[in-house]
Design a protein around this motif. Sequence first.
Motif, short mmCIF file in Angstrom:
data_model
loop_
_atom_site.label_atom_id
_atom_site.label_comp_id
_atom_site.label_asym_id
_atom_site.label_seq_id
_atom_site.Cartn_x
_atom_site.Cartn_y
_atom_site.Cartn_z
N HIS A 4 105.59 29.85 37.02
CA HIS A 4 105.11 28.35 37.06
C HIS A 4 103.67 28.23 37.01
O HIS A 4 103.06 28.14 37.91
CB HIS A 4 105.91 27.59 38.11
N PRO A 77 108.46 24.67 31.67
CA PRO A 77 108.55 25.87 32.20
C PRO A 77 108.60 26.97 30.97
O PRO A 77 109.21 26.56 29.96
CB PRO A 77 110.02 25.99 33.09
N LEU A 81 112.36 31.27 33.78
CA LEU A 81 112.76 29.75 34.65
C LEU A 81 113.14 28.83 33.30
O LEU A 81 114.16 28.18 33.84
CB LEU A 81 111.32 29.24 35.11
N ARG A 84 116.80 29.45 32.95
CA ARG A 84 117.73 28.92 34.09
C ARG A 84 117.88 27.44 34.07
O ARG A 84 118.91 26.78 34.21
CB ARG A 84 117.08 29.29 35.48
N VAL A 85 116.55 26.76 33.80
CA VAL A 85 116.63 25.45 33.61
C VAL A 85 117.64 24.91 32.59
O VAL A 85 118.39 24.03 32.43
CB VAL A 85 115.24 24.61 33.32
N ILE A 88 121.40 24.83 33.20
CA ILE A 88 122.28 23.67 34.00
C ILE A 88 123.13 23.09 33.13
O ILE A 88 124.25 22.52 33.09
CB ILE A 88 121.44 23.01 34.84
N PRO A 89 122.39 22.30 31.78
CA PRO A 89 122.90 21.60 30.86
C PRO A 89 124.14 22.53 30.23
O PRO A 89 125.12 21.77 29.83
CB PRO A 89 121.83 20.93 29.95
N PHE A 119 121.02 28.45 40.67
CA PHE A 119 120.08 28.28 41.79
C PHE A 119 119.81 29.21 42.92
O PHE A 119 119.20 29.34 43.96
CB PHE A 119 120.57 26.96 42.93
N LEU B 221 117.05 19.16 37.19
CA LEU B 221 116.37 20.29 36.39
C LEU B 221 115.11 20.39 37.15
O LEU B 221 114.40 21.52 37.30
CB LEU B 221 116.32 19.93 35.19
N ILE B 223 114.41 19.72 40.32
CA ILE B 223 114.49 20.61 41.73
C ILE B 223 114.66 21.98 41.28
O ILE B 223 113.83 22.90 42.15
CB ILE B 223 115.70 19.91 42.33
N LEU B 224 115.24 22.38 40.40
CA LEU B 224 115.10 23.83 40.18
C LEU B 224 113.90 24.57 39.75
O LEU B 224 113.58 25.53 40.34
CB LEU B 224 116.36 24.26 38.85
N GLU B 225 113.20 23.77 39.03
CA GLU B 225 111.94 24.28 38.70
C GLU B 225 110.85 24.30 39.87
O GLU B 225 109.79 25.23 39.84
CB GLU B 225 111.17 23.38 37.64
N GLU B 227 111.62 24.86 43.06
CA GLU B 227 112.14 25.79 43.91
C GLU B 227 111.25 26.72 44.50
O GLU B 227 110.29 27.23 43.62
CB GLU B 227 113.41 26.31 43.46
#
Lengths: 157, 500
Positions: A4, A77, A81, A84-85, A88-89, A119, B221, B223-225, B227
């Motif tokens: 990040h 991101p 990452l 991973r983001v 979720i969808p 997570f 989404l 919140i995940l970023e 973390e």
Amino acid sequence: MSEHHEPSHRSMRLIGRATAACLLLFALAYGLVATAIDYAFASDPLGPRVFPLGLAAMLALLSVWYFFSPGPAEGYPSGRLLLRVLGIPLVMLAAVALFEPAGFLVSTFVLTFGTALIFGAPPFKALLGAVGQAVLWWFVFSYVLEVYLPAGALFGH
Amino acid sequence: MNLDYLWHGFAVALTTQNLIIGFIGCFVGTLVGALPAIGPINGIALLLPIAYTMGLPAESTMILLAAIYCGAEYGGRISSILLNVPGDAGAVMTAMDGYPMAKQGRAGEALAISGISSFFGGIFGTIGLALFAPILSGLAIGFGPAEYFVLMVFAFATLGSMVGSQPAKTLIGCAIGLVLATVGLDPTSGAYRFTFDQPELSEGIEFVVLVIGLFSISEALIILENEGRGITVIRELGRMTARMSDLVKCTGATMRASVIGFIVGVLPGTGASVSSAISYTTEKRLSDTEGTFGKGDVRGLAAPEAANNATACGAFVPMLTLGVPGSGTTAVMLGALMLYNIQPGPMLLTERPEIVGGLVASMFVGNFILLALNLPLVQIFARVLTVPNWLLVPGILVLSVVGVYSTNSSIFSVFLMMGIGMVGWLLRKAGFDMAPIILGFVLGQITEVNLRNALAISGGDVSILFSSTICIVLWILAAAVAILPAYLARRARRRALQAA
């Protein structure tokens, strides 16, 4: 953390311009559809087309303004990452597709287990958490709040 | 002044059902306020569809949502003090002196003092709301379509200050909201607009779908970023009660901040983040003779907490009397009223006094409940901060899916919510705020209908929009609010930075 980064000035400007371009296209498409709104009769001088057309013009002008002064952005991101983001969808998509055919319990299990793993939960804890949440929410919605939820093929009708 | 609506409201708020609902709302509100991950809008968005599906009457739903809103302003301080991470936007300044106090081993005292000043701010704001609401709605009763349209322009003008530094993005967000509101059957001509022959869209995009998509899904989404950004909870709370000498020391700060908070709340477009910043800098200027602000001064803790609670109450004044929401949260509550087919505006107080009165009365009761919840039970809320995200976020997503599905049993709506959530995430990362989109959406239909009705009356002559004194005053006010709060917010922010 290492994935990040604070976005650079250049990449912020790029994000701003790309978003502005998408918004401009959206405004044009919206305006185009608005010109084709079909109506037989309107009781007011404006009719159903003028307000959306005005909005399309406004959005287009604002997008141009935004394009030339993009301002700060958070930035997207990248790398793991980002995967991973986006996971979720995808998990949600699977869970929602299962919602009516397989029922609330299965769908909620998929959703909570999948997102818990994304997570970073340890698999066994994620499993326990997912089973617990599925049963807990089923109880809360069906018996406490009396909200209708599909039971699905597995658990009868 | 006629306060009959308020006495009637107490009869509504003090029924057993509404007391229980208020209690649940206060509890949930403190919880969502305390969790840094979710703010008041998320709490409201997730519980609104459930309340609606359960068949709660409109006044009970409003009591629930208002209790969550006020509770979140109390809860926000918990994570500011214990984590140095504000639980919501209004609690940013609370960390300035709250976190240093916690580091000195006085976390329990900081929580107690801020709980008490929150209570005073909340009660002061509610008294202000009770007195102001009838005056303002009395002024607005003579509004025709032209005045309404200009009032909506005024509402949009206030937006410039909601996200002060980037007016282009704020206005674009607003335009997107207006665009989304045009989907569905046009009530005047019977034409279907932007439905693409999908029967699910013929009634338009549902409010719940939009709010949950924009806030809860995109939040998950984000919140995940975010973390793993090194947050540590302070566990040593120390003495859990406030010292009398400290309370006496904060009295002036609390009172001044309550007044500032309420006034800022009434002004549309300026929220708790602005009022807490202004009150903090005011106190620093007035009382910081020994340079103790920022190092754990109780006055620097009490002022922003009193202010943000008073602001939450003040924000209801324009929403209940004019139908103009002053913040993202009140915009969602306005949408909740419309879900019940209740037209907000100046007539609300005369036509549905049980809603306005019940809401105001429940806020009096709610502040006492919140004080009781937040003094002895604060340790329970503090423990909630340690719930891991892998347990919390899946829960939010389950509530989102069920919330949307339950309002009309349509899986199409759930997919639409997810799509909106993804677009919302993209926009948030590009620096957009979601509140203007909600505001545009909530006010979209009222704006269009009133514009068209006004022009139908005048036969298409646009001068009707400038014909009455009220219209002209509103145009002038619109121009003023577009510029003034942005300027004030920037000044407050600069002062706050200097203070830090």
